[in-house]
Enzyme design. Structure first.
Site, short mmCIF file in Angstrom:
data_model
loop_
_atom_site.label_atom_id
_atom_site.label_comp_id
_atom_site.label_asym_id
_atom_site.label_seq_id
_atom_site.Cartn_x
_atom_site.Cartn_y
_atom_site.Cartn_z
N CYS A 1 86.85 52.63 21.78
CA CYS A 1 88.04 52.46 20.94
C CYS A 1 87.67 51.94 19.55
O CYS A 1 88.44 52.09 18.61
CB CYS A 1 89.02 51.51 21.62
N ASN B 1 86.53 54.53 29.61
CA ASN B 1 85.41 54.70 28.66
C ASN B 1 84.29 53.68 28.85
O ASN B 1 83.11 54.01 28.73
CB ASN B 1 85.93 54.69 27.22
N GLU C 1 95.95 46.46 24.76
CA GLU C 1 94.84 46.87 23.89
C GLU C 1 94.85 48.39 23.88
O GLU C 1 94.52 49.03 24.87
CB GLU C 1 93.50 46.36 24.44
N GLU D 1 92.61 39.53 23.15
CA GLU D 1 91.78 39.10 24.27
C GLU D 1 90.63 38.27 23.72
O GLU D 1 90.51 38.07 22.52
CB GLU D 1 91.26 40.33 25.01
#
Ligand code: NDP
Length: 480
Positions: A282, A150, A248, A461
């Site tokens: 996301c 993405n 993630e 992260e």
């Protein structure tokens, strides 16, 4: 037709098995490049190269590594146009978005971690009269980085930059659907003077090339961004090998709008948080909850804007939305729109594919779609669609909207619109999410912890979190 190659040991090379696969251009639906269909043999070569490079790279000073990484950042920046064109062509996103967001962010990722490593420090713990503990933070060794389609170079660099800055050697795989900018990165890395074998880029399918990275016994940590099901498989595979894992994963984020918000600002940001990158971020807010007293006003204003949104080919400067990433993904999103209808939803805007003129007539274009009338717990409101589709739902009070917002298995991000400061803090505290934006969306400070709760992931992260993940702490005690 152009053939992409793996980048192993500082050299572009064909996959060992000689197999290639098609790379499609979402804007036209045509194959425009061939990419290596790599397998475990290529991963083995990459690991061998990384093992050879590790003693050199890990022995460099932070400053030496930093300087090379800064050159990578400026190398990408100098070729912004080329990278943005490639990203937009590979992914289908509007060129403007790739120029203004994706590629600049990849530059920032390298720049940020190149400088962060110079300030990274470890702890010491004195025991008065007894001695002192100090903690060393050593690079892990060889790490695997696997990223989705993405935000291709943006997320690829978000992983490899901290891994490299911390002194690790990397075997990385971009999504097979969007390999192009990762392919271009090899040359930049070479020109920046990074020693051969420090960064190795393998192309191919998740189930083969990706799986071989996850399973390789000498790859000690896996940083993965992608779907929750894939994350679950990777966790299951890597855990018995005692690999460090950063996951993630997916989201189904709530966008909660109270009547006392700044309506105009909320409305324009909600357009972005719903449909930016064709809804394939996301962090997009796909479940919009609106306080009942402004529900009709919001619905009218939002639907008007959505109806007027231009969906077009990525190079069209007027395009607000481009193509979604692939035919299977378009079909998946359309199937969720059908599901929403079956579940009793009413389509207020969109709900269908867009047919552009040749040469874009076979591209993967979808109208941004707004659906109302669904219960908060139906599948449409619980499962990740990852496309330009949002639902709108009225609510009456904080308790009710919190219950609905927190009802999914995901917990990535949430957006909250209100002018009531106390309520904002109260709600932020209670939302099940790794990231909460109040009166804003997708404002990112790279120092902050980034990641999700529940099925949206494991670990964080960003900033020190990433550097800690990519290092192994070792405590040393010295007696006085
Ligand atoms: P996938 O999980 O399908 O793929 C992600 C990456 O993993 C790709 O490189 C893929 O390769 C690879 N992969 C697939 N199967 C395996 C396997 N068995 N072993 C190792 N690697 C594998 O996700 P998508 O690419 O479809 O990305 C969309 C998803 O990513 C959404 O769920 C979205 O929410 C999530 N995402 C999460 C973010 C976050 O920060 N939390 C940010 C962005 C996206 P290939 O493509 O070649 O199959």
């Amino acid at each position: 037709m152009e053939k992409l190659q793996n980048f192993i040991n500082g050299v572009y090379q064909d996959p060992v098995n000689g197999a290639y696969m098609d790379n499609y251009e979402p804007a036209t639906g045509e194959v425009y490049a061939q990419i290596p269909n790599s397998d475990e043999d290529d991963v083995k070569l990459a690991v061998q190269a990384a093992e050879k490079a590790f003693p050199i790279w890990s022995a460099m000073s932070n400053n030496e590594r930093s300087e090379i990484m800064l050159k990578i950042a400026s190398g990408i920046e100098a070729r912004l146009d080329e990278f943005a064109q490639a990203e937009s062509r590979d992914n289908g996103k509007p060129l403007k978005l790739a120029m203004n967001v994706d590629i600049p962010r990849a530059v920032s990722n390298f720049h940020f971690f190149a400088t962060a490593i110079e300030h990274f420090a470890s702890e010491s713990h004195q025991m008065v009269g007894v001695g002192i503990n100090y903690t060393l933070r050593k690079p892990i060794g060889i790490v695997g980085c696997i990223s989705p389609w993405n935000l291709p170079l943006y997320l690829f660099s978000w992983k490899i930059a901290p891994a490299l800055a911390a002194g690790n050697c990397v075997v990385a795989k971009p999504s097979e659907v969007t390999p192009y900018t990762a392919y271009l990165l090899g040359q930049i890395v070479k020109d920046a003077g990074m020693p051969d074998g420090v960064l190795n880029i393998i192309h191919g399918e998740g189930g083969t090339a990706g799986d071989a990275i996850v399973k390789h016994p000498r790859i000690k940590a896996i940083s993965f961004t992608g779907g929750t099901n894939t994350g679950e498989y990777i966790a299951r595979t890597a855990a018995p090998m005692f690999k460090k894992l950063s996951l993630e994963l997916g989201g189904k984020n709530p966008n909660i709008i109270f009547a006392d918000c700044d309506f105009d600002e909320m409305l324009s940001t909600t357009m972005r948080s719903s449909f930016a990158n064709q809804g394939q971020i996301c962090l997009c807010g796909s479940r919009i909850f609106v306080e009942r007293s402004i529900y009709e006003k919001f619905k009218k204003a939002f639907v008007e804007k959505v109806d007027a949104t231009i969906v077009s080919y990525p190079n069209d400067p007027k395009a607000k939305l481009g193509a979604v990433v692939s035919k299977p993904h378009m079909d998946k999103v359309l199937s969720y729109i059908e599901l929403a209808k079956d579940e009793g939803g009413t389509i207020l805007s969109g709900g269908e594919a867009v047919q552009l003129e040749a040469p874009y007539n076979n591209g993967y274009y979808l109208r941004p779609t707004v659906i109302e009338g669904l219960s908060y717990d139906c599948r449409t409101n619980q499962e990740e669609i990852f496309g330009p589709v949002v639902t709108i739902t009225p609510f009456d009070n904080e308790e009710e909207v919190l219950m609905m917002a927190n009802s999914t298995k995901y917990g990535l991000s949430a957006t909250l619109w209100t002018s009531d400061l106390k309520r904002a803090h109260r709600m932020a505290d209670k939302l099940h999410a790794g990231i909460v934006w109040i009166n804003a969306w997708l404002v990112r400070d790279l120092r902050t912890p980034f990641g999700g709760a529940k099925a949206s992931g494991v670990g964080r992260e960003g900033g020190w979190e990433a550097l800690r993940f990519f290092t192994e702490p070792k405590n040393v005690f010295v007696k006085y």
